[in-house]
Design a protein around this motif. Structure first.
Motif, PDB file in Angstrom:
ATOM      1  N   GLU A  62       0.830  -1.211   0.000  1.00 55.28           N
ATOM      2  CA  GLU A  62       0.000   0.000   0.000  1.00 55.28           C
ATOM      3  C   GLU A  62       0.860   1.255   0.000  1.00 55.28           C
ATOM      4  OE1 GLU A  62      -0.476  -2.424   2.451  1.00 55.28           O
ATOM      5  OE2 GLU A  62      -2.089  -3.423   1.351  1.00 55.28           O
ATOM      6  N   LYS A  63       1.931   1.244   0.778  1.00 58.94           N
ATOM      7  CA  LYS A  63       2.821   2.410   0.822  1.00 58.94           C
ATOM      8  C   LYS A  63       3.495   2.642  -0.522  1.00 58.94           C
ATOM      9  CE  LYS A  63       3.975   2.374   5.729  1.00 58.94           C
ATOM     10  NZ  LYS A  63       5.073   2.255   6.699  1.00 58.94           N
ATOM     11  N   TRP A  64       3.932   1.559  -1.155  1.00 58.40           N
ATOM     12  CA  TRP A  64       4.570   1.689  -2.461  1.00 58.40           C
ATOM     13  C   TRP A  64       3.587   2.224  -3.497  1.00 58.40           C
ATOM     14  CZ3 TRP A  64       9.488   2.005  -3.467  1.00 58.40           C
ATOM     15  CH2 TRP A  64      10.408   1.425  -2.611  1.00 58.40           C
ATOM     16  N   LEU A  65       2.359   1.724  -3.477  1.00 62.02           N
ATOM     17  CA  LEU A  65       1.366   2.200  -4.439  1.00 62.02           C
ATOM     18  C   LEU A  65       1.012   3.667  -4.197  1.00 62.02           C
ATOM     19  CD1 LEU A  65      -0.984  -0.906  -4.641  1.00 62.02           C
ATOM     20  CD2 LEU A  65       0.661  -0.111  -6.356  1.00 62.02           C
ATOM     21  N   ALA A  66       0.911   4.070  -2.945  1.00 63.86           N
ATOM     22  CA  ALA A  66       0.620   5.473  -2.629  1.00 63.86           C
ATOM     23  C   ALA A  66       1.760   6.378  -3.067  1.00 63.86           C
ATOM     24  CB  ALA A  66       0.359   5.623  -1.139  1.00 63.86           C
ATOM     25  N   ALA A  67       2.991   5.943  -2.857  1.00 58.29           N
ATOM     26  CA  ALA A  67       4.145   6.740  -3.274  1.00 58.29           C
ATOM     27  C   ALA A  67       4.212   6.833  -4.791  1.00 58.29           C
ATOM     28  CB  ALA A  67       5.427   6.135  -2.725  1.00 58.29           C
TER      29      ALA A  67
ATOM     30  N   LEU B 287       3.947  10.223  -7.014  1.00 58.05           N
ATOM     31  CA  LEU B 287       4.977  10.552  -7.988  1.00 58.05           C
ATOM     32  C   LEU B 287       4.369  10.843  -9.351  1.00 58.05           C
ATOM     33  CD1 LEU B 287       7.977  10.769  -8.776  1.00 58.05           C
ATOM     34  CD2 LEU B 287       7.910   8.312  -9.251  1.00 58.05           C
ATOM     35  N   PHE B 288       3.423  10.018  -9.794  1.00 55.30           N
ATOM     36  CA  PHE B 288       2.784  10.234 -11.094  1.00 55.30           C
ATOM     37  C   PHE B 288       2.016  11.554 -11.122  1.00 55.30           C
ATOM     38  CE2 PHE B 288       2.721   5.406 -11.868  1.00 55.30           C
ATOM     39  CZ  PHE B 288       3.940   5.470 -12.494  1.00 55.30           C
ATOM     40  N   ARG B 289       1.323  11.858 -10.021  1.00 58.52           N
ATOM     41  CA  ARG B 289       0.583  13.139  -9.961  1.00 58.52           C
ATOM     42  C   ARG B 289       1.536  14.321 -10.012  1.00 58.52           C
ATOM     43  NH1 ARG B 289      -2.323  12.799  -4.902  1.00 58.52           N
ATOM     44  NH2 ARG B 289      -2.105  10.593  -4.811  1.00 58.52           N
TER      45      ARG B 289
END
Length: 86
Positions: free
Chosen positions: A71-76, A80-82
């Motif tokens: 979850e942390k990796w996906l949120a990061a 980053l993409f935003r």
């Protein structure tokens, strides 16, 4: 002359509401990646500016291999993409 005695004045009684909880943001207004668990109290930084209990907890999680979650990796990654998109 008109009577201006204090007995005709309205007296206000002020009661303070419950204090608002401390927002978990850093000095730049960003939310940290690690939030305290509901059973854990928010720790204020010590005189040196370090939250020692938080550092100890994170070190334990890193040693156990449970700190970096999917979850942390996906949120990061999403953040980053935003940021790249503007």
């Amino acid at each position: 002359m008109r009577d201006t005695s204090p007995r005709s004045w309205h007296r206000w009684r002020v009661t303070l509401a419950e204090p608002t909880p401390i927002a978990f943001v850093d000095r730049f207004g960003r939310l940290p990646l690690t939030m305290p668990t509901p059973t854990e109290e928010f720790e204020l930084p010590a005189a040196d500016g370090i939250r020692h209990k938080l550092v100890a907890r994170i070190r334990q999680e890193i040693a156990a291999g449970t700190y970096d979650t999917e979850e942390k990796w996906l949120a990061a990654e999403e953040k980053l993409f935003r940021r790249i998109e503007g």
